[in-house]
Design a protein around this motif. Structure first.
Motif, PDB file in Angstrom:
ATOM      1  N   ALA A 356     -86.855  34.708 -46.584  1.00 48.44           N
ATOM      2  CA  ALA A 356     -86.908  33.526 -45.723  1.00 48.44           C
ATOM      3  C   ALA A 356     -88.328  32.998 -45.567  1.00 48.44           C
ATOM      4  N   ALA A 391     -84.549  18.869 -46.089  1.00 43.71           N
ATOM      5  CA  ALA A 391     -83.366  19.711 -45.889  1.00 43.71           C
ATOM      6  C   ALA A 391     -83.678  21.177 -46.167  1.00 43.71           C
ATOM      7  N   LEU A 392     -84.422  21.436 -47.241  1.00 44.04           N
ATOM      8  CA  LEU A 392     -84.755  22.808 -47.581  1.00 44.04           C
ATOM      9  C   LEU A 392     -85.779  23.385 -46.602  1.00 44.04           C
ATOM     10  N   ILE A 395     -83.661  24.543 -43.725  1.00 47.98           N
ATOM     11  CA  ILE A 395     -82.948  25.790 -44.036  1.00 47.98           C
ATOM     12  C   ILE A 395     -83.889  26.988 -43.919  1.00 47.98           C
ATOM     13  N   ALA A 396     -85.076  26.871 -44.500  1.00 50.30           N
ATOM     14  CA  ALA A 396     -86.048  27.963 -44.425  1.00 50.30           C
ATOM     15  C   ALA A 396     -86.465  28.219 -42.987  1.00 50.30           C
ATOM     16  N   LEU A 398     -84.724  27.545 -40.181  1.00 50.31           N
ATOM     17  CA  LEU A 398     -83.617  28.111 -39.410  1.00 50.31           C
ATOM     18  C   LEU A 398     -83.418  29.591 -39.749  1.00 50.31           C
ATOM     19  N   SER A 399     -83.618  29.942 -41.007  1.00 57.69           N
ATOM     20  CA  SER A 399     -83.534  31.354 -41.363  1.00 57.69           C
ATOM     21  C   SER A 399     -84.666  32.136 -40.727  1.00 57.69           C
ATOM     22  N   THR A 406     -77.465  33.080 -41.318  1.00 54.32           N
ATOM     23  CA  THR A 406     -78.547  33.299 -42.280  1.00 54.32           C
ATOM     24  C   THR A 406     -78.843  34.793 -42.369  1.00 54.32           C
ATOM     25  N   TYR A 445     -91.102  21.530 -37.686  1.00 53.77           N
ATOM     26  CA  TYR A 445     -90.209  20.653 -38.456  1.00 53.77           C
ATOM     27  C   TYR A 445     -90.205  19.243 -37.879  1.00 53.77           C
ATOM     28  N   VAL A 494     -82.288  29.977 -51.348  1.00 58.75           N
ATOM     29  CA  VAL A 494     -81.232  29.410 -50.503  1.00 58.75           C
ATOM     30  C   VAL A 494     -79.944  30.209 -50.651  1.00 58.75           C
ATOM     31  N   ILE A 497     -80.336  33.522 -48.792  1.00 59.25           N
ATOM     32  CA  ILE A 497     -80.344  33.342 -47.337  1.00 59.25           C
ATOM     33  C   ILE A 497     -78.922  33.180 -46.821  1.00 59.25           C
ATOM     34  N   VAL A 498     -78.141  32.360 -47.503  1.00 58.28           N
ATOM     35  CA  VAL A 498     -76.759  32.129 -47.069  1.00 58.28           C
ATOM     36  C   VAL A 498     -75.870  33.312 -47.463  1.00 58.28           C
TER      37      VAL A 498
END
Length: 541
Positions: A356, A391-392, A395-396, A398-399, A406, A445, A494, A497-498
Motif C-alpha cells: 500500500a 483514482a489510483l 485507492i492507495a 484508502l489502503s 483493503t 488527497y 491495486v 490491495i483488493v
C-alpha cells in the motif's frame, strides 16, 4: 548445528538462485551502462525472472513442514564457526516475495526518470539489483554473523542510491542514513560476539548458528539477556524506525529518488521488524517480556507522533516518511503484545504496508514528475487533469488508512484485536492513530486532487495567470494522465490491495506456522488459546 556442507534439495538451489541472480544482474547491467536502453531492459529482465523464481519458491514452500526450508550451508570461517548459511521460514519468504514484486515495478516506474548530470541508468539500476540481492540475503541468513555482515553491507548501495541520485540535500541525507544504521549495527555486533562467547562457554566451541544460539541464549540469566537484547534492539529500532531513533527517515525519504524511497520504506525498514521476530523474541524471551512495556511505549509514541507530524507536513515525500513511522508503530505494537493474532497481524502488516505505501509513494512520484514540485501547496484540483491518477491516488490512500476491504485493514484489525487482551491501554491509545490516518490521508488527497485548479506546479504548466489560455485547458495540454507504462506498474499493486483485502488466506497460511514457532521459542502465553483450552502456552511441535 548447521551442516557445513549441506546443499542438496531443489529448494536449496532455488534459494541460491534467488540470492545470486540479482548479483549477476547487477554485474551485467554495470557492463551495459554505456547504453541506457539495453541496461534498462537487462535490469527489468533480471528482476522479472527473480520475481518468477520467488513465486516458485512460494509454491514449493510447505507450511506444515519444517520451520526453516530450502536451506543450504557451507563453511566460511571454520575456525570461528562461521558459515554461509541460508534458509527461509514463512516470514522471510513473504518478505522476499515482496522484494521480488517491488523491484521490477520500481524499475518500470523509473524507466523515463531524469537522473542527475553525469549519472547513468545502468549504474542506478545495478545498485537497485545489488540492494535486492543483499536484502534477500538478510532475510534468508541463518548464521548470525553472516546476518550482521549483510545487515551492514546492504547500507552501501542504498547510500549511493540516495547520495548520488537524490535531491539537493542528498549527501546530507545519505550520510545521516548511513551513520544511524551503521552505528546501530556496531552496537549489535557487541551482542553478536556476546552470544558467540556464551555458546563457547556452554558448548565448548563458539557458534553463530541461529538455531543453536536460540537454545543456548534462551536460558541465560535475565540480566545477561537484557544486555544482549539491547544490542540487537537498538540496531533494529533504528532500522524499523521507532521513535526517537527515526530522524534519519524523513530526510532520506525526502531526498531519495521515488523508486529508492519505495525500497527504503517498503523493504529496508522491514529488516528492523523482522529482526524483532527472528532474533529478539526467540533468543531473549525473558528480556523481551521484561522490556515489552518500554517497546510498547515507543510503538504507541510512534503511532501518535508520526500521525500528528504527517498531518502538518508541507512536503509530500516527508509526509510519506511520517506516515510510515506511524505504521511501524502498529507493527511493533503487535509484536510486543505477544499473542498469535497480533504477531500474525504484524507480519501481514509488513507485507501490506510494503504494497500500500509502495503504491502511495509511486503515485506521489507520478504527481511530482508532472508538477516538478514536492510541496503540497503547489497543487490543487489535479483530478480535473489526471482522473486516472487521482483514482489510483485515492485507492492507495484508502489502503494506507486501512479502509475495510483493503489489504491493510486485515493487518491492522489483527494487530488491534490480538493486542488488546495483553496490552489494552496501549491498544486503545494506538487506535487514536487510525483517526489521524483518515485525517492526514484525506487531507493530502483533498489538497492535491480536489477543488479548483490552483498551485504554481499546475497553473505554471498552463503558462501562468497572465496568458490568454484558459488555465485548465493549458494545464491539460502540459500535464497528461497516466501512460500505459505507469498503469501497468500500478495495476499489480491495486490487484493485491483488493485481492488480499478480500482473501488474505494465501499470506496467512504461509506466515502462521512461523508465528506459532516464534511464540513457542519465546515461551509466550497466547491469550486466545489460554481462554479456549486453559493451557498456558501454545502446543509446540
Amino acid at each position: 548445528m548447521t551442516n557445513p556442507t549441506s546443499v542438496s534439495s531443489a529448494g536449496s538451489w532455488l534459494l541460491a538462485a534467488l540470492l545470486l541472480l540479482p548479483l549477476l544482474g547487477a554485474v551485467v547491467v554495470v557492463a551495459l551502462r554505456g547504453n541506457d536502453g539495453t541496461a534498462k531492459a537487462a535490469a527489468l529482465g533480471f528482476s522479472v525472472v527473480e520475481f518468477v523464481l520467488g513465486l516458485v519458491a512460494w509454491f514449493r514452500f510447505e507450511p506444515s513442514g519444517a520451520r526453516l526450508q530450502q536451506s543450504f550451508s557451507f563453511d566460511w570461517i571454520p575456525s570461528f564457526g562461521v558459515h554461509i548459511s541460508f534458509a527461509v521460514d514463512g516470514i522471510a519468504l513473504v518478505m522476499i516475495a515482496v522484494i521480488g514484486l517491488l523491484v521490477p515495478l520500481v524499475i518500470g516506474a523509473g524507466w523515463a526518470d531524469k537522473l542527475p548530470e553525469g549519472r547513468s541508468k545502468g549504474g542506478f539500476f545495478a545498485l537497485i539489483l545489488l540492494e535486492q540481492a543483499l536484502t534477500v540475503g538478510v532475510f534468508a541468513a541463518t548464521d548470525v554473523f553472516l546476518f550482521y555482515v549483510l545487515f551492514e553491507i546492504m547500507l552501501i548501495p542504498m547510500y549511493f542510491l540516495i547520495g548520488s541520485y537524490g535531491g539537493q540535500r542528498r549527501q546530507y541525507a545519505a550520510v545521516k542514513f548511513f551513520l544511524y544504521s551503521f552505528l546501530g549495527g556496531l552496537i549489535m555486533l557487541a551482542s553478536v560476539i556476546g552470544c558467540y562467547v556464551m555458546a563457547g562457554n556452554e558448548l565448548g566451541k563458539g557458534t553463530f548458528d541461529w538455531a543453536t544460539l536460540v537454545q543456548v541464549v534462551h536460558d541465560a540469566p535475565l540480566s545477561t539477556q537484557i544486555w544482549l537484547f539491547f544490542g540487537f534492539f537498538i540496531a533494529f529500532a533504528v532500522k524499523a524506525p521507532l521513535v526517537p531513533l527515526h530522524t534519519w527517515l524523513p530526510d532520506a525519504t525526502a531526498e531519495a529518488p521515488i523508486g529508492v524511497a519505495v525500497l527504503l520504506v517498503g523493504i529496508l525498514d522491514k529488516v528492523g521488524t523482522f529482526g524483532f521476530l527472528r532474533y529478539l523474541l526467540p533468543m531473549f524471551p525473558d528480556a523481551s517480556r521484561k522490556l515489552a512495556p518500554l517497546v510498547l511505549v515507543l510503538a504507541v509514541a510512534g503511532i501518535i507522533y508520526g500521525a500528528m507530524l504527517a498531518t502538518g507536513q508541507r512536503d509530500m515525500k516527508r509526509f510519506l516518511a511520517y506516515v510510515s513511522i506511524a505504521h511501524f508503530g502498529f507493527i511493533a505494537l503487535g509484536i510486543f503484545a505477544f499473542s498469535s493474532q497480533s504477531l500474525t497481524g504484524s507480519v501481514t502488516y509488513m507485507v501490506n504496508h510494503s504494497i500500500a505505501t509502495g503504491m502511495l509513494i509511486l503515485v506521489v512520484g507520478m504527481v511530482i514528475a508532472r508538477g516538478g514540485s514536492t510541496r503540497v501547496a503547489d497543487y490543487g484540483g489535479m483530478a480535473k487533469l489526471t482522473p486516472v491518477l487521482a483514482a489510483l491516488f485515492l485507492i492507495a490512500g484508502l489502503s494506507s488508512l486501512s479502509l475495510p476491504g483493503t489489504s491493510s485493514f486485515v493487518s491492522e484489525f489483527l494487530v488491534l484485536v490480538g493486542s488488546f487482551p495483553n496490552a489494552p491501554v496501549y491498544t486503545i491509545i494506538g487506535t487514536v492513530g487510525m483517526i489521524f490516518a483518515a485525517l492526514y490521508v484525506l487531507w493530502l488527497y483533498q489538497r492535491v486532487m480536489q477543488g479548483p485548479l490552483r498551485g504554481n506546479a499546475l497553473v505554471g504548466a498552463a503558462g501562468g495567470p497572465g496568458t490568454m489560455v484558459d488555465p485548465e485547458v493549458g494545464a491539460k495540454r502540459a500535464i497528461g494522465d497516466l501512460s500505459g507504462r505507469e498503469k501497468l506498474v500500478l495495476a499489480p499493486l491495486v490487484l493485491l490491495i483488493v485481492g488480499l483485502g478480500i482473501f488474505p488466506k494465501p499470506v496467512l497460511d504461509i506466515v502462521t506456522p512461523a508465528v506459532n514457532a516464534t511464540m513457542c521459542q519465546a515461551a509466550l502465553v497466547d491469550p486466545v488459546q489460554a481462554v479456549q483450552s486453559g493451557e498456558r502456552q501454545l502446543q509446540c511441535r
